[in-house]
Design a protein around this motif. Structure first.
Motif, PDB file in Angstrom:
ATOM      1  N   ASP A  44       0.815  -1.212   0.000  1.00 48.28           N
ATOM      2  CA  ASP A  44       0.000   0.000   0.000  1.00 48.28           C
ATOM      3  C   ASP A  44       0.849   1.263   0.000  1.00 48.28           C
ATOM      4  O   ASP A  44       0.311   2.374   0.059  1.00 48.28           O
ATOM      5  CB  ASP A  44      -0.921   0.017   1.229  1.00 48.28           C
ATOM      6  N   GLY A  45       2.174   1.094  -0.020  1.00 53.63           N
ATOM      7  CA  GLY A  45       3.058   2.261  -0.111  1.00 53.63           C
ATOM      8  C   GLY A  45       3.610   2.754   1.206  1.00 53.63           C
ATOM      9  O   GLY A  45       4.254   3.811   1.241  1.00 53.63           O
ATOM     10  N   HIS A  46       3.403   2.030   2.294  1.00 58.70           N
ATOM     11  CA  HIS A  46       3.885   2.472   3.600  1.00 58.70           C
ATOM     12  C   HIS A  46       5.320   2.009   3.837  1.00 58.70           C
ATOM     13  O   HIS A  46       5.763   0.991   3.300  1.00 58.70           O
ATOM     14  CB  HIS A  46       2.978   1.931   4.713  1.00 58.70           C
ATOM     15  N   ARG A  47       6.012   2.755   4.677  1.00 56.13           N
ATOM     16  CA  ARG A  47       7.363   2.402   5.111  1.00 56.13           C
ATOM     17  C   ARG A  47       7.232   1.695   6.454  1.00 56.13           C
ATOM     18  O   ARG A  47       6.677   2.251   7.397  1.00 56.13           O
ATOM     19  CB  ARG A  47       8.201   3.675   5.259  1.00 56.13           C
ATOM     20  N   VAL A  48       7.743   0.455   6.550  1.00 60.40           N
ATOM     21  CA  VAL A  48       7.522  -0.369   7.731  1.00 60.40           C
ATOM     22  C   VAL A  48       8.852  -0.828   8.326  1.00 60.40           C
ATOM     23  O   VAL A  48       9.721  -1.334   7.606  1.00 60.40           O
ATOM     24  CB  VAL A  48       6.654  -1.607   7.402  1.00 60.40           C
ATOM     25  N   TRP A  49       8.992  -0.639   9.628  1.00 63.36           N
ATOM     26  CA  TRP A  49      10.065  -1.256  10.399  1.00 63.36           C
ATOM     27  C   TRP A  49       9.482  -2.539  10.986  1.00 63.36           C
ATOM     28  O   TRP A  49       8.529  -2.495  11.764  1.00 63.36           O
ATOM     29  CB  TRP A  49      10.538  -0.338  11.521  1.00 63.36           C
ATOM     30  N   ALA A  50      10.042  -3.692  10.611  1.00 59.41           N
ATOM     31  CA  ALA A  50       9.495  -5.000  10.989  1.00 59.41           C
ATOM     32  C   ALA A  50      10.407  -5.633  12.041  1.00 59.41           C
ATOM     33  O   ALA A  50      11.539  -6.018  11.741  1.00 59.41           O
ATOM     34  CB  ALA A  50       9.388  -5.904   9.760  1.00 59.41           C
ATOM     35  N   LEU A  51       9.902  -5.734  13.270  1.00 58.37           N
ATOM     36  CA  LEU A  51      10.716  -6.155  14.412  1.00 58.37           C
ATOM     37  C   LEU A  51      10.249  -7.511  14.934  1.00 58.37           C
ATOM     38  O   LEU A  51       9.047  -7.723  15.139  1.00 58.37           O
ATOM     39  CB  LEU A  51      10.648  -5.097  15.518  1.00 58.37           C
ATOM     40  N   ASP A  52      11.202  -8.402  15.170  1.00 56.09           N
ATOM     41  CA  ASP A  52      10.873  -9.709  15.751  1.00 56.09           C
ATOM     42  C   ASP A  52      12.107 -10.271  16.433  1.00 56.09           C
ATOM     43  O   ASP A  52      13.246  -9.993  16.019  1.00 56.09           O
ATOM     44  CB  ASP A  52      10.375 -10.675  14.676  1.00 56.09           C
ATOM     45  N   LEU A  53      11.878 -11.083  17.474  1.00 56.22           N
ATOM     46  CA  LEU A  53      12.974 -11.728  18.191  1.00 56.22           C
ATOM     47  C   LEU A  53      13.411 -13.023  17.521  1.00 56.22           C
ATOM     48  O   LEU A  53      14.535 -13.479  17.717  1.00 56.22           O
ATOM     49  CB  LEU A  53      12.545 -12.011  19.644  1.00 56.22           C
ATOM     50  N   SER A  54      12.545 -13.620  16.716  1.00 47.71           N
ATOM     51  CA  SER A  54      12.841 -14.908  16.083  1.00 47.71           C
ATOM     52  C   SER A  54      13.572 -14.697  14.758  1.00 47.71           C
ATOM     53  O   SER A  54      12.986 -14.200  13.786  1.00 47.71           O
ATOM     54  CB  SER A  54      11.544 -15.688  15.839  1.00 47.71           C
TER      55      SER A  54
END
Length: 253
Positions: free
Chosen positions: A55-65
């Motif tokens: 959709d055009g968004h800038r995403v910071w994708a955070l996960d411990l795994s």
């Protein structure tokens, strides 16, 4: 260690339950309400991340795994560079992260917050969220609603959960759930998810430990952490919170 999805990350996206699809339009709607960057806590394999960047968004994708993030990276590698550049992968603990960025939207989808079984971790997580939320920002948190007051009868032997055919291998996969133990004092559920793959000699066993919260507990936790609740829902169709099987809160500072 529970909740890391080390043995089963490659099977995570096969989950056929409606709830794994119903929340995506909801987060897309919330993302359209803001202009700035988005932080997703517990991003996993990118089930929500990818629709948001489409959709055009800038995403910071955070996960411990790391195993879950590896699955996300594999998906990103198949995308055009323009889309792929809209994701920043963060291998970090949602209870202790520091990013050089504030966000107009922070989300913790699909009960990710419930993986924090220590009250100190939950408190620290909410403090980190507050520190990273912009002045006009919103934080969306989703947890399941306990259907009743839990007691020792929650513990149950192995029970069938769902069955699918893996399109990558054409093998039938059946998932089972073992409700191993409940800690009533700390409000933590201990579950084993068991994957049985057609033709495989051994099961894949995924241990989970999940906190559970009653509605008023969630409301009080958010307010005591300095958030103001602006919306609350019982499901992703935005029905009233009293009428749904989930607990969804939208808060600001």
């Amino acid at each position: 260690m529970a909740n890391l999805h080390r043995p089963s990350a490659h099977l995570y996206d096969l989950d056929p339950r409606e709830i794994t699809r119903d929340d995506i339009p909801f987060y897309r709607r919330k993302a359209r309400e803001i202009d700035g960057p988005i932080l997703e806590l517990g991003c996993g394999t990118g089930r929500v991340t990818l629709p948001l960047i489409e959709d055009g968004h800038r995403v910071w994708a955070l996960d411990l795994s790391q195993e879950m993030l590896n699955q996300l990276q594999t998906k990103l590698d198949r995308l055009p560079s323009a889309l792929k550049s809209n994701v920043t992968i963060c291998h970090a603990d949602m209870a202790d992260f520091r990013l050089a960025q504030r966000f107009d939207l922070i989300i913790a989808p699909f009960r990710a917050f419930q993986a924090l079984t220590d009250p100190r971790d939950r408190e620290q997580c909410l403090a980190c969220i507050k520190a990273h939320l912009s002045a006009r920002g919103r934080f969306v948190i989703h947890v399941f609603r306990p259907r009743h007051v839990f007691d020792d009868t929650w513990v149950q032997p192995e029970a069938f959960d769902w069955e699918v055919v893996d399109p990558r291998t054409a093998k039938r996969i059946r998932r089972y759930e073992v409700r191993k133990r409940i800690d009533l004092e700390r409000q933590v559920l201990h579950v084993d998810l068991i994957y049985r793959i057609e033709g495989a000699d051994d099961d894949i066993v995924e241990p989970l430990a999940l906190s559970y919260f009653y509605e008023e507990q969630m409301r009080a936790m958010l307010q005591m952490s300095g958030f103001r609740i602006v919306e609350e829902y019982g499901y992703f169709d935005e029905r009233p919170i009293a009428n749904g099987p989930e607990l969804i809160f939208v808060v600001c500072i």
